[in-house]
Design a protein around this motif. Sequence first.
Motif, PDB file in Angstrom:
ATOM      1  N   GLY A   1      41.820  26.305-109.893  1.00  8.39           N
ATOM      2  CA  GLY A   1      41.837  24.667-110.588  1.00  8.39           C
ATOM      3  C   GLY A   1      41.688  23.968-109.825  1.00  8.39           C
ATOM      4  O   GLY A   1      41.236  22.592-110.322  1.00  8.39           O
ATOM      5  N   VAL A   2      40.436  23.947-108.708  1.00  8.63           N
ATOM      6  CA  VAL A   2      39.831  23.408-108.658  1.00  8.63           C
ATOM      7  C   VAL A   2      38.629  22.448-108.660  1.00  8.63           C
ATOM      8  O   VAL A   2      38.702  21.511-108.528  1.00  8.63           O
ATOM      9  CB  VAL A   2      38.688  23.830-106.783  1.00  8.63           C
ATOM     10  CG1 VAL A   2      38.074  23.304-106.297  1.00  8.63           C
ATOM     11  CG2 VAL A   2      39.572  24.444-105.697  1.00  8.63           C
TER      12      VAL A   2
ATOM     13  N   SER B   1      42.669  13.631 -99.003  1.00  9.24           N
ATOM     14  CA  SER B   1      41.747  14.858 -99.165  1.00  9.24           C
ATOM     15  C   SER B   1      41.698  15.430 -98.288  1.00  9.24           C
ATOM     16  O   SER B   1      40.755  16.136 -98.092  1.00  9.24           O
ATOM     17  CB  SER B   1      40.103  13.587 -99.225  1.00  9.24           C
ATOM     18  OG  SER B   1      40.160  13.007 -98.893  1.00  9.24           O
ATOM     19  N   ALA B   2      43.114  15.268 -97.376  1.00 10.71           N
ATOM     20  CA  ALA B   2      43.216  16.713 -95.886  1.00 10.71           C
ATOM     21  C   ALA B   2      42.287  15.628 -95.144  1.00 10.71           C
ATOM     22  O   ALA B   2      43.030  16.682 -93.997  1.00 10.71           O
ATOM     23  CB  ALA B   2      43.230  17.568 -96.942  1.00 10.71           C
ATOM     24  N   SER B   3      42.341  15.497 -94.618  1.00 15.25           N
ATOM     25  CA  SER B   3      41.528  14.316 -93.570  1.00 15.25           C
ATOM     26  C   SER B   3      42.415  14.234 -92.546  1.00 15.25           C
ATOM     27  O   SER B   3      42.049  14.804 -91.234  1.00 15.25           O
ATOM     28  CB  SER B   3      41.102  12.927 -93.744  1.00 15.25           C
ATOM     29  OG  SER B   3      41.818  12.378 -93.711  1.00 15.25           O
TER      30      SER B   3
ATOM     31  N   SER C   1      45.780  15.677-109.373  1.00 19.19           N
ATOM     32  CA  SER C   1      45.090  17.498-108.909  1.00 19.19           C
ATOM     33  C   SER C   1      43.557  17.461-108.136  1.00 19.19           C
ATOM     34  O   SER C   1      43.168  18.033-107.946  1.00 19.19           O
ATOM     35  CB  SER C   1      45.005  17.752-110.364  1.00 19.19           C
ATOM     36  OG  SER C   1      44.416  17.009-111.585  1.00 19.19           O
ATOM     37  N   GLY C   2      42.854  15.933-109.433  1.00 23.32           N
ATOM     38  CA  GLY C   2      41.163  15.749-108.950  1.00 23.32           C
ATOM     39  C   GLY C   2      41.516  15.284-107.315  1.00 23.32           C
ATOM     40  O   GLY C   2      40.323  16.178-106.706  1.00 23.32           O
TER      41      GLY C   2
ATOM     42  N   ARG D   1      41.082  21.077-100.977  1.00 23.26           N
ATOM     43  CA  ARG D   1      40.866  21.918-100.537  1.00 23.26           C
ATOM     44  C   ARG D   1      39.964  22.413-100.334  1.00 23.26           C
ATOM     45  O   ARG D   1      38.630  23.295 -99.699  1.00 23.26           O
ATOM     46  CB  ARG D   1      41.584  22.786-102.271  1.00 23.26           C
ATOM     47  CG  ARG D   1      42.767  22.832-101.914  1.00 23.26           C
ATOM     48  CD  ARG D   1      43.035  23.093-103.825  1.00 23.26           C
ATOM     49  NE  ARG D   1      43.159  24.613-103.516  1.00 23.26           N
ATOM     50  CZ  ARG D   1      43.054  25.690-105.148  1.00 23.26           C
ATOM     51  NH1 ARG D   1      43.118  24.899-106.463  1.00 23.26           N
ATOM     52  NH2 ARG D   1      43.169  26.759-104.291  1.00 23.26           N
ATOM     53  N   MET D   2      38.511  21.570-100.772  1.00 28.69           N
ATOM     54  CA  MET D   2      36.870  21.800-100.594  1.00 28.69           C
ATOM     55  C   MET D   2      36.462  21.784 -99.378  1.00 28.69           C
ATOM     56  O   MET D   2      36.061  21.722 -98.647  1.00 28.69           O
ATOM     57  CB  MET D   2      36.104  21.041-101.950  1.00 28.69           C
ATOM     58  CG  MET D   2      35.738  21.655-103.109  1.00 28.69           C
ATOM     59  SD  MET D   2      34.578  21.106-104.157  1.00 28.69           S
ATOM     60  CE  MET D   2      35.490  19.852-105.127  1.00 28.69           C
TER      61      MET D   2
END
Length: 530
Positions: free
Chosen positions: A115-116, A213-215, A246-247, A253-254
Amino acid sequence: MNDKISQNDINAAAWAACDTFRGVVDAAQYKDYILTMLFLKYVSDVWQDHFNAYKKRFGDDDERIRRRMEREKFFLPEGTSFYDLHLQRSADNIGEIINIALEKFEDANKKKLDGVFRNIDFNSEYNLGETKDRNRRLKNLLEDFNKPALNMSPSRVNEDVIGETYIYLISQFASDAGKKAGEFFTPRKISELLVRLVDPQPGNRIYDPACGSASLLVRASEQVAANAQNEQDMRNFQLFGQEVNSGTRALARMNLFLHGLDNAEIEWGDTLNSPKHLEGDALKRFDIVVANPPFSLKKWSGQEKKKGKDQRDEDTDGKIDPRIDPYNRYFRGIPPVSRADFAFISHMVESARPGSGRIGVIAPHGVLFRGGAEGRIRQSMIEENLIDAVIGLPAQLFPSTGIPVCIVIFDRAREKGGAREAAGDVMFIDAARDYDPGKKQNQLLDSHLDTIVDAYRKRQPVERYARPVPRAEIAENGFNLNIPRYVDTFEPEEEIDIAAVQREIIDLERQLAESRARMDGYLRELGLDV
């Protein structure tokens, strides 16, 4: 190439690659293409570097080389590397070729990359223009990433540098994207401050229910490393997150992969209406919960689910209808549909381990004083002794909003039965004047962070800056947490010496009279009437 590359050099080279899109494609859109290409280029460089090393070691033993390459962190099937795409950069259907390569790359690494790349279309006419323009832009993009400055082989650059370049690009996109940046970005210094305040330790499970974005999760992992006593402790933690877009989840994840945080569990979905991190039918519990949720999100829950003037169901003796929330997050009250701030806060508190979990949330100041359902929830949390600190931050820190924000720290060790049950005050810190003015927005410096964290840990009064406030005083103020009620930042004006001012006035009048007399003399010399 074996020459090392600096963080600044690779940041500059990656940002220069954005020139292909800048001014033509919206930053909120072209970030996906740049970050995806950065990720693919890094994986391809690592792959090629390792292949060359095995080729040198094993010679023509292709089978042995193949077995080694299959154990790589990411497997690149034939035709999917950046260099395969670069060779075809002039093809009339280069957008379609890139899409096919990414799909094959994802399928070959289903467990990690499922899904990435789902929402990233390199053949999009809507985003990248008509065929001729699209082909030209993609060719330029491939050529930009093929420049020597972006050779990301392990011999030149380590994983941490690539990860920081990824976050650097996200921050630059956020600056260009303006209000849309709030969907995916929290400024670095705010993230660092939040994780220093909650202070995750080795062995902790760390969760962000609105991870963007997980920062924040990346910074939390760095704080664990800072607290570690040995190398094993540095890797002894678990990261969890959920993201509704989702984007943006793909970016997260990246980002985590590029920081070597491969085992993070990042779920896709609406946290408030469909939380994914569960244990059976209940919420999973975490040692640390951090978030920068969307401010005052509207229509976060269907109004049709609610009954009664105070949003409770009469048929359940005043309790919350389980159809509204089967996870019992809103037993203190249901936040208003027009503002989800306390919905996120309630979810975060109930996701923390009872008796020990720590929570840090970035929020608008309205959560400190608004009434109605929010006031009732806030009062309950104060009475339960959950709130540990309230920190006011400067305005203009975010690209997405100019309003000042606050950080609220909750500590479940303060609740009944917890190790800090005896704690009876809330630490208030007014750091609204501590910032460095930047070109586009204000900035927090390391010195500002140090001052805030030091005041929080010492919990001592600091004139016009910080004060620990007894909960009884907060109750007297109607459970209002507005910072100026507790920290007086008023600076008295300097006393005026009236006698000195009077003497100065007399002297000025004398000088004025002398000047007029001289002017009259000059006019008479010129034969003019005075």
